[in-house]
Design a protein around this motif. Structure first.
Motif, PDB file in Angstrom:
ATOM      1  N   LYS A 179     -15.896   0.728   4.942  1.00 18.12           N
ATOM      2  CA  LYS A 179     -14.520   0.990   5.371  1.00 18.12           C
ATOM      3  C   LYS A 179     -13.546  -0.064   4.882  1.00 18.12           C
ATOM      4  N   TYR A 180     -13.974  -1.327   4.858  1.00 20.62           N
ATOM      5  CA  TYR A 180     -13.047  -2.406   4.574  1.00 20.62           C
ATOM      6  C   TYR A 180     -13.388  -3.224   3.327  1.00 20.62           C
ATOM      7  N   GLU A 209      -5.133  -2.997   5.598  1.00 22.98           N
ATOM      8  CA  GLU A 209      -3.803  -2.513   5.244  1.00 22.98           C
ATOM      9  C   GLU A 209      -2.737  -3.203   6.074  1.00 22.98           C
ATOM     10  N   ASP A 210      -3.105  -3.577   7.330  1.00 24.76           N
ATOM     11  CA  ASP A 210      -2.118  -4.127   8.252  1.00 24.76           C
ATOM     12  C   ASP A 210      -2.226  -5.628   8.412  1.00 24.76           C
ATOM     13  N   GLN A 211      -3.267  -6.226   7.831  1.00 18.22           N
ATOM     14  CA  GLN A 211      -3.474  -7.651   8.040  1.00 18.22           C
ATOM     15  C   GLN A 211      -2.429  -8.462   7.278  1.00 18.22           C
ATOM     16  N   GLY A 214     -20.950  -4.980   9.164  1.00 20.04           N
ATOM     17  CA  GLY A 214     -22.106  -4.105   9.111  1.00 20.04           C
ATOM     18  C   GLY A 214     -21.903  -3.032   8.054  1.00 20.04           C
ATOM     19  N   PRO A 215     -22.834  -2.073   7.970  1.00 16.73           N
ATOM     20  CA  PRO A 215     -22.694  -1.013   6.952  1.00 16.73           C
ATOM     21  C   PRO A 215     -21.372  -0.257   7.061  1.00 16.73           C
ATOM     22  N   PHE A 238     -10.999  -9.158   7.010  1.00 21.73           N
ATOM     23  CA  PHE A 238     -10.981  -7.719   7.245  1.00 21.73           C
ATOM     24  C   PHE A 238     -10.732  -7.342   8.699  1.00 21.73           C
ATOM     25  N   GLY A 239     -10.579  -8.357   9.584  1.00 20.75           N
ATOM     26  CA  GLY A 239     -10.191  -8.089  10.960  1.00 20.75           C
ATOM     27  C   GLY A 239     -11.245  -7.372  11.773  1.00 20.75           C
TER      28      GLY A 239
END
Length: 521
Positions: free
Chosen positions: A65-66, A13-15, A59-60, A53-54
């Motif tokens: 999350k991303y 969202e912030d990248q 990983g899982p 995705f920063g």
């Protein structure tokens, strides 16, 4: 490009995402000719998933999350008009035999078709509506036709009108009378909610993802609990075996019904590409180099009018395989699995509602039929739960379709009109939000013209029209991608099967519309 950067501590969202010309890590090494009438693609390295995705590694936890998400937007549309209206209506009238099999075949073909559409987006960063402009004879034919087909298929607003009926029943604790005006006003109010959500976003795609994570989780968990505690095992078994047992369509089902069921199972058959541009905004592959549509609360982001691609070398071949695996995970684990579960649970719940009510499912009562049946059998509390569930299901469809119509038109106009880009000063939001308001007004007028489910069936059959065109256009584009991204031969067979399966239902629908269907059941 440098090795994987340290994590920034910020989610996608912030990248920020700089265009190709603005970053040394994305230095252009040449150009790549693809198709006709559009600029050659600058060639630069693929980014790593960690860069996009920063995070330090995928990983899982980071995957959920991303990295996953674009297919959730498609799934939110999927679990709606097909899964809550057309599928349950067909099962309620004709049972599972011959209906469930069509659902499974349609979901499989559409998932594979989605992957091929998304392959192009990940490899070039171009939304499909922009990519169609590279197919001979050029953008001046295919881009306007593509935008027209999307608007023509979905502007009828049946998905919005159905949500409005559910909201009316929730507010008044009763089913809406025939030809009531208030449900349509609620539908318009929900369109305004979609506009406000898009306006409040920093990045529109990310806001849609998060909203669908929440709503789809609530929908599937609630449906599962209702079905486990209310639906007898025999109906579960009939539903599951109906999905996996080949059978002819049931006697009495019309060409329009079965074509609508096939078209809106999973998503929108030949027009599924209209949602796949979210992989660009998510930053998948070369989408990271192109830019995205920012929300009004987000900073201005330049979105390139044309795509970018990658060189055929060892480093980028490895990166492509990683991005492609992420795409497959997103499509099969989220979209396909969610679409099948999202169709099975509402249909067995509908079958149970028909059984306990002894009533017939019709176009008029299907949006609120389950709520009425559960109310009569189990009490008022289940009436409200079913209505809330129905409103959520239909709103996810409304959210995705309404935004996607605006997105496709924005992408097409921004990519093909230098004069418009000058007027917009490089900011596509200046077109996106005014056009969304205009579309809101137009849909608000059109949805007064017919019953919600008949409007949905029209949209679904118009979606099948896309299967006569776009699989072949996709073959042309994907066969000309950089070699590591090109499909294998069997992928072309899948695209041909999409043409045959969904194209047949469209031709049968047209024949039925003007006279007698090609095939009767």
């Amino acid at each position: 490009m440098s090795e994987t950067p340290e994590p920034t501590g910020k989610g996608p969202e912030d990248q920020g995402r700089a265009p190709v010309e603005g970053t040394a890590e994305a230095a252009v090494t040449g150009t790549y000719a693809l198709g006709v009438s559009r600029p050659d693609l600058p060639v630069t390295d693929l980014p790593t998933p960690e860069e996009v995705f920063g995070v330090r590694r995928i990983g899982p936890k980071e995957l959920v999350k991303y990295a996953l998400g674009p297919s959730l937007i498609a799934l939110g549309i999927s679990i709606g008009s097909g899964e809550w209206l057309l599928g349950p209506q067909a099962v309620g009238q004709f049972g599972f035999e011959g209906v469930g099999w069509i659902i499974l075949v349609s979901a499989l073909l559409q998932t594979l078709y989605n992957i091929e559409c998304s392959r192009y987006v990940v490899a070039t960063g171009e939304a499909p509506v922009v990519g169609w402009g590279r197919v001979p004879p050029g953008w001046f034919l295919w881009v306007p036709i593509s935008v027209f087909l999307i608007l023509f298929a979905f502007i009828a607003g049946g998905w919005a009108a159905s949500a409005g009926e559910g909201l009316y029943a929730l507010v008044h604790a009763e089913l809406p009378p025939d030809d009531a005006e208030e449900p349509r006003l609620w539908a318009i109010a929900l369109l305004v909610v979609v506009f406000l959500m898009a306006a409040a976003a920093r990045r529109v795609s990310r806001t849609l993802e998060l909203a669908n994570w929440v709503m789809i989780s609530i929908i599937l968990i609630t449906l599962l609990v209702l079905c486990v505690f209310l639906v007898p095992f025999g109906i579960w078994w009939d539903g599951i075996t109906g999905f996996v047992t080949p059978a002819a369509p049931p006697e009495g089902i019309t060409a329009t019904q079965i074509g609508g069921l096939a078209g809106f199972t999973a998503l929108a058959s030949g027009l599924n590409w209209y949602v796949m541009g979210h992989y660009r905004d998510k930053g998948y592959g070369m989408g990271h180099r192109v830019g995205f549509i920012a929300g009004l609360r987000g900073r201005r982001v330049e979105m390139l009018p044309s795509g970018v691609t990658f060189p055929d070398d060892e480093k980028n071949r490895g990166l492509w395989k990683r991005w492609y695996r992420l795409l497959l995970t997103d499509m099969w684990a989220v979209f396909f699995a969610g679409a099948i579960i999202g169709m099975l649970l509402p249909t067995i719940l509908m079958a149970h509602a028909v059984e306990i009510s002894g009533q017939e499912v019709t176009q008029e009562n299907v949006p609120t039929f389950v709520a009425g049946a559960l109310d009569a059998e189990y009490g008022r509390w289940l009436f409200y739960i079913a209505l809330i569930l129905g409103v959520l299901i239909l709103f996810t469809t409304q959210l995705g379709i309404f935004e996607a119509m605006v997105r496709v038109t924005t992408d097409a106009a921004h990519a093909t009109s230098p004069r418009l880009r000058t007027l917009l000063e490089g900011d596509p939001r200046r077109f996106y939000y005014p056009f969304m308001l205009l579309l809101l007004v137009i849909i608000g007028v059109i949805l007064h013209l017919a019953l919600p489910v008949s409007l949905v069936q029209w949209s679904a059959n118009m979606s099948n029209l896309g299967a006569l065109l776009f699989p072949f256009m996709l073959m042309y584009l994907n066969s000309r991608l950089p070699r590591p991204a090109r499909p294998r031969p069997w992928h072309y067979v899948i695209l041909l099967l999409n043409f045959l399966f969904f194209g047949f239902f469209f031709l049968n629908f047209i024949a039925d519309f003007i006279g007698d269907p090609l095939v009767t059941f």
